[in-house]
Design an enzyme around this catalytic site. Structure first.
Site, PDB file in Angstrom:
ATOM      1  N   LYS A  24       0.767  -1.320   0.035  1.00 26.40           N
ATOM      2  CA  LYS A  24      -0.009  -0.117  -0.096  1.00 26.40           C
ATOM      3  C   LYS A  24       0.868   1.065   0.059  1.00 26.40           C
ATOM      4  CE  LYS A  24      -1.684   1.815   3.832  1.00 26.40           C
ATOM      5  NZ  LYS A  24      -1.551   3.024   4.284  1.00 26.40           N
ATOM      6  N   ASN A  25       1.846   1.235   1.001  1.00 22.97           N
ATOM      7  CA  ASN A  25       2.900   2.479   0.953  1.00 22.97           C
ATOM      8  C   ASN A  25       3.485   2.820  -0.229  1.00 22.97           C
ATOM      9  OD1 ASN A  25       1.532   2.831   3.370  1.00 22.97           O
ATOM     10  ND2 ASN A  25       2.901   2.605   4.908  1.00 22.97           N
ATOM     11  N   ARG A  93      -4.627  10.671   4.255  1.00 25.05           N
ATOM     12  CA  ARG A  93      -3.701  11.694   4.587  1.00 25.05           C
ATOM     13  C   ARG A  93      -2.511  11.482   3.579  1.00 25.05           C
ATOM     14  NH1 ARG A  93       0.658  11.655   6.553  1.00 25.05           N
ATOM     15  NH2 ARG A  93       1.481  13.701   7.216  1.00 25.05           N
ATOM     16  N   CYS A 117      -4.705  13.452  12.704  1.00 26.08           N
ATOM     17  CA  CYS A 117      -4.954  12.198  12.349  1.00 26.08           C
ATOM     18  C   CYS A 117      -5.071  11.460  13.753  1.00 26.08           C
ATOM     19  CB  CYS A 117      -4.116  11.497  11.437  1.00 26.08           C
ATOM     20  SG  CYS A 117      -3.263  10.064  11.711  1.00 26.08           S
ATOM     21  N   ARG A 122       0.188  15.091  12.691  1.00 24.46           N
ATOM     22  CA  ARG A 122       0.862  14.443  11.648  1.00 24.46           C
ATOM     23  C   ARG A 122       1.002  15.944  10.681  1.00 24.46           C
ATOM     24  NH1 ARG A 122      -0.616   8.772   9.701  1.00 24.46           N
ATOM     25  NH2 ARG A 122       1.353   9.060   8.623  1.00 24.46           N
ATOM     26  N   PRO A 123       2.217  16.618  11.178  1.00 26.27           N
ATOM     27  CA  PRO A 123       2.387  17.857  10.373  1.00 26.27           C
ATOM     28  C   PRO A 123       2.950  17.598   9.005  1.00 26.27           C
ATOM     29  CG  PRO A 123       3.924  17.541  12.038  1.00 26.27           C
ATOM     30  CD  PRO A 123       2.927  16.580  11.905  1.00 26.27           C
ATOM     31  N   ASP A 125       5.106  19.960   7.558  1.00 26.46           N
ATOM     32  CA  ASP A 125       6.349  20.918   7.781  1.00 26.46           C
ATOM     33  C   ASP A 125       7.389  20.562   6.794  1.00 26.46           C
ATOM     34  OD1 ASP A 125       6.474  19.177   9.831  1.00 26.46           O
ATOM     35  OD2 ASP A 125       8.088  20.579  10.621  1.00 26.46           O
ATOM     36  N   LEU A 126       7.986  19.373   6.957  1.00 26.54           N
ATOM     37  CA  LEU A 126       8.972  19.092   6.462  1.00 26.54           C
ATOM     38  C   LEU A 126       8.942  19.037   4.918  1.00 26.54           C
ATOM     39  CD1 LEU A 126      10.162  16.157   9.051  1.00 26.54           C
ATOM     40  CD2 LEU A 126      11.024  18.562   8.591  1.00 26.54           C
ATOM     41  N   ASP A 309       4.776   0.560  12.161  1.00 31.35           N
ATOM     42  CA  ASP A 309       3.447  -0.015  11.803  1.00 31.35           C
ATOM     43  C   ASP A 309       3.279  -1.418  12.113  1.00 31.35           C
ATOM     44  OD1 ASP A 309       2.596   2.468  10.409  1.00 31.35           O
ATOM     45  OD2 ASP A 309       3.279   1.899   8.380  1.00 31.35           O
ATOM     46  N   ILE A 331       8.312   6.991  16.877  1.00 28.48           N
ATOM     47  CA  ILE A 331       7.821   7.645  15.424  1.00 28.48           C
ATOM     48  C   ILE A 331       6.670   8.561  16.023  1.00 28.48           C
ATOM     49  CG2 ILE A 331       7.489   7.308  13.215  1.00 28.48           C
ATOM     50  CD1 ILE A 331      10.251   6.335  13.837  1.00 28.48           C
ATOM     51  N   ARG A 401      -8.731  -0.439   4.647  1.00 27.11           N
ATOM     52  CA  ARG A 401      -8.047   0.736   4.010  1.00 27.11           C
ATOM     53  C   ARG A 401      -6.536   0.234   3.776  1.00 27.11           C
ATOM     54  NH1 ARG A 401      -6.084   4.857   8.083  1.00 27.11           N
ATOM     55  NH2 ARG A 401      -4.631   4.966   6.131  1.00 27.11           N
TER      56      ARG A 401
HETATM   57  C1  UD1 Z   1       4.351   6.701   6.344  1.00 27.52           C
HETATM   58  C2  UD1 Z   1       3.632   5.495   6.062  1.00 27.52           C
HETATM   59  C3  UD1 Z   1       3.101   5.210   7.547  1.00 27.52           C
HETATM   60  C4  UD1 Z   1       4.165   5.083   8.388  1.00 27.52           C
HETATM   61  C5  UD1 Z   1       5.224   6.285   8.569  1.00 27.52           C
HETATM   62  C6  UD1 Z   1       6.335   6.031   9.469  1.00 27.52           C
HETATM   63  C7  UD1 Z   1       2.605   5.843   3.980  1.00 27.52           C
HETATM   64  C8  UD1 Z   1       1.356   6.254   3.111  1.00 27.52           C
HETATM   65  N1  UD1 Z   1       2.607   5.995   5.245  1.00 27.52           N
HETATM   66  O1  UD1 Z   1       3.795   7.844   6.665  1.00 27.52           O
HETATM   67  O2  UD1 Z   1       2.403   3.990   7.323  1.00 27.52           O
HETATM   68  O3  UD1 Z   1       3.529   4.902   9.856  1.00 27.52           O
HETATM   69  O4  UD1 Z   1       5.719   6.478   7.188  1.00 27.52           O
HETATM   70  O5  UD1 Z   1       7.116   4.907   9.081  1.00 27.52           O
HETATM   71  O6  UD1 Z   1       3.738   5.802   3.527  1.00 27.52           O
HETATM   72  N2  UD1 Z   1       6.703  14.441  10.627  1.00 27.52           N
HETATM   73  C9  UD1 Z   1       6.975  15.637  10.850  1.00 27.52           C
HETATM   74  N3  UD1 Z   1       7.161  16.980   9.721  1.00 27.52           N
HETATM   75  C10 UD1 Z   1       6.632  16.394   8.669  1.00 27.52           C
HETATM   76  C11 UD1 Z   1       6.469  15.207   8.294  1.00 27.52           C
HETATM   77  C12 UD1 Z   1       6.588  13.997   9.154  1.00 27.52           C
HETATM   78  O7  UD1 Z   1       7.476  16.231  11.856  1.00 27.52           O
HETATM   79  O8  UD1 Z   1       6.618  17.248   7.805  1.00 27.52           O
HETATM   80  C13 UD1 Z   1       7.018  13.460  11.708  1.00 27.52           C
HETATM   81  C14 UD1 Z   1       5.614  12.609  11.805  1.00 27.52           C
HETATM   82  O9  UD1 Z   1       4.763  13.343  12.780  1.00 27.52           O
HETATM   83  C15 UD1 Z   1       6.324  11.319  12.538  1.00 27.52           C
HETATM   84  C16 UD1 Z   1       7.550  11.431  11.799  1.00 27.52           C
HETATM   85  O10 UD1 Z   1       7.742  12.641  11.312  1.00 27.52           O
HETATM   86  O11 UD1 Z   1       6.681  11.757  13.990  1.00 27.52           O
HETATM   87  C17 UD1 Z   1       7.713  10.457  10.594  1.00 27.52           C
HETATM   88  O12 UD1 Z   1       6.634  10.453   9.921  1.00 27.52           O
HETATM   89  P1  UD1 Z   1       6.636  10.029   8.243  1.00 27.52           P
HETATM   90  O13 UD1 Z   1       7.767   9.297   7.964  1.00 27.52           O
HETATM   91  O14 UD1 Z   1       6.463  11.542   7.393  1.00 27.52           O
HETATM   92  O15 UD1 Z   1       5.178   9.509   7.873  1.00 27.52           O
HETATM   93  P2  UD1 Z   1       4.508   9.209   6.759  1.00 27.52           P
HETATM   94  O16 UD1 Z   1       5.250   9.600   5.467  1.00 27.52           O
HETATM   95  O17 UD1 Z   1       3.107  10.062   6.715  1.00 27.52           O
END
Ligand code: UD1
Length: 422
Positions: A24-25, A93, A117, A122-123, A125-126, A309, A331, A401
């Site tokens: 899926k991811n 998301r 979420c 789940r920001p 910003d990055l 996950d 995480i 999902r």
């Molecule tokens: C993806 C996976 C999800 C998995 C996660 C972590 C998909 C569709 N989803 O989610 O199943 O649980 O990786 O392995 O692939 N963060 C920030 N700012 C940002 C983005 C992220 O602070 O802009 C933080 C998040 O809140 C979290 C951490 O970084 O604490 C990791 O998140 P991230 O790797 O971005 O998760 P996703 O890519 O959304």
């Protein structure tokens, strides 16, 4: 959508084999990446899930011609609009991963901001930091993110690591934005997950010049255009892991087929430590008991560490594993909704901040339970396999999902699991 629940009964040892679906991811960003070209793309082994279905609909709403038949999606994005509709985007998301391709191809994008979420804040910003480094302007208006780069994007050196480590979809998004940018982009602090590597392979197949995917530094040399491409997504390592844990909980011998053991090293190690024998043969992985199981400690980390996950499913296993297990979530520190429900089923779990201390009990007892997140719901199904009486897992749409035909696959292993209307 009809509301359904899953009724799970104590099933004894599971035995047999089950085939793992496409990831899926990996599918979601790869489907979004098809927007980067006018050419026809064919994506194989896309799992039949509500999340891939949302992405399919989003691509169509953005103007792409899309066709889907049994795991194969054909997408041709000749004429695109930069606006993704809120009604669809809010449901998933991961729809944010159309931002990078739209910005790259059209130099603008308007996508509804993903809401909070259930697994925590789940920001993005990055992601936005990365787009800005490539020269995009970011604005917020009426709940939407507006990105624009009227003169196009320019390659840059940027760092995507945040407080909780790297970002998977953020790395995907910035990589997709950079493939058509002018000049070279270097992403430092990049996520190294196998799904990022699969996306980079797809992009390179389309004619992009991406190197270093799978390491923390990814280099992207911008090209003028990309072409259509056929691609097969990697196996779903989280589905694979979930079925390995199902095998462990039952205590029989379960083989998962069409999996990639190299993506599951930290999980396999922890299952061995807990007292199971795991063997790999080609694309098959078999799990069977290896003496008396005992509690162990896990701590979630970015890949290749233990995946967040798989955390909830391990809590379900530890709930009936003799001894004490300590589970730390690094995480998504708030990702423990399954704990309250497991406790209702008789588990002995104590939460201290982002750490769960689990004392294995002899058995759980079935109860109506409800989870508000995909992996937490899967964990409750697993717990139900070893709970006396009947466990009713409500809000099945969370599981749908991310797990293709979970009930059918579990039944194939001998589990007593049925889907019923709520
Ligand atoms: C993806 C996976 C999800 C998995 C996660 C972590 C998909 C569709 N989803 O989610 O199943 O649980 O990786 O392995 O692939 N963060 C920030 N700012 C940002 C983005 C992220 O602070 O802009 C933080 C998040 O809140 C979290 C951490 O970084 O604490 C990791 O998140 P991230 O790797 O971005 O998760 P996703 O890519 O959304």
């Amino acid at each position: 959508m009809a509301l359904e629940k899953l009724i799970v009964r104590d099933s004894g040892p599971l035995n047999g084999s089950v085939s793992i679906s496409g990831s899926k991811n990996a599918s979601l960003p790869i489907l979004a990446a098809t927007l980067l070209t006018e050419g026809e793309c064919v994506i194989n082994r896309v799992p039949d899930l509500s999340d891939t279905n949302y992405m399919f609909q989003i691509l169509g709403m953005l103007g792409a011609e899309v066709e889907r038949s049994s795991g194969r999606m054909v997408i041709e994005a000749k004429n695109l609009t930069p606006t993704a509709p809120y009604e669809l985007v809010r449901k998933m998301r991961a729809s944010v991963c159309v931002l990078g391709p739209l910005l790259s191809r059209l130099h603008e994008a308007k996508v509804a901001l993903p809401g909070g979420c259930i697994i925590g804040d789940r920001p993005i910003d990055l992601h936005l930091r990365g787009f800005e480094a490539l020269g995009a302007e970011v604005e917020f208006d009426g709940g939407n993110i507006l990105l624009s780069a009227p003169k196009g994007l320019t390659g840059a050196r940027l760092n995507l690591s945040g407080k909780f480590g790297s970002t998977v979809l953020g790395t995907d998004n910035v990589m997709m934005a950079a493939v058509l940018a002018d000049g070279t982009t270097v992403i430092e602090g990049a996520a190294v997950e196998p799904e990022v590597v699969d996306l980079a392979d797809f992009l390179n197949g389309m004619g992009a010049k991406v190197s270093g995917a799978g390491t923390t530094t990814i280099t992207i040399e911008g090209v003028d255009s990309l072409k259509g491409r056929e691609h097969t997504v990697i196996p779903d390592r989280i589905e694979a892991g979930t079925f390995l844990v199902a095998g462990a909980i039952g205590g029989g011998e379960v083989t998962i087929k069409n999996a990639d053991a190299s993506h599951l090293i930290s999980l396999i190690e922890k299952l061995r430590e807990t007292g199971y024998d795991l063997t790999t043969q080609g694309k098959n992985i078999t799990i069977r008991p290896n003496g008396e199981p005992k509690g162990c400690n896990i701590s979630t980390e970015p890949y290749p560490g233990f995946p967040t996950d798989m955390q909830a499913q391990m809590c379900a296993l530890f709930a009936t594993t003799p001894g004490t297990s300590v589970v730390t979530e690094n995480i998504f520190p708030q990702r423990f909704m399954h704990v309250a429900e497991l406790t209702r089923m008789g588990a002995d779990v104590h939460l201290e901040g982002a750490t769960a201390i689990i004392k294995g009990v002899d058995h759980l007892s079935g109860a109506p339970v409800m989870a508000s997140d995909l992996r937490a719901s899967a964990a409750l199904v697993l717990a139900g396999l070893k709970a006396k009486g009947e466990t009713e897992v409500n809000r099945l749409y969370h599981i749908d999902r991310g797990y293709e035909h979970i009930d059918r696959k579990l039944r194939k292993l001998g589990a007593d699991v049925v889907r019923a209307p709520m």
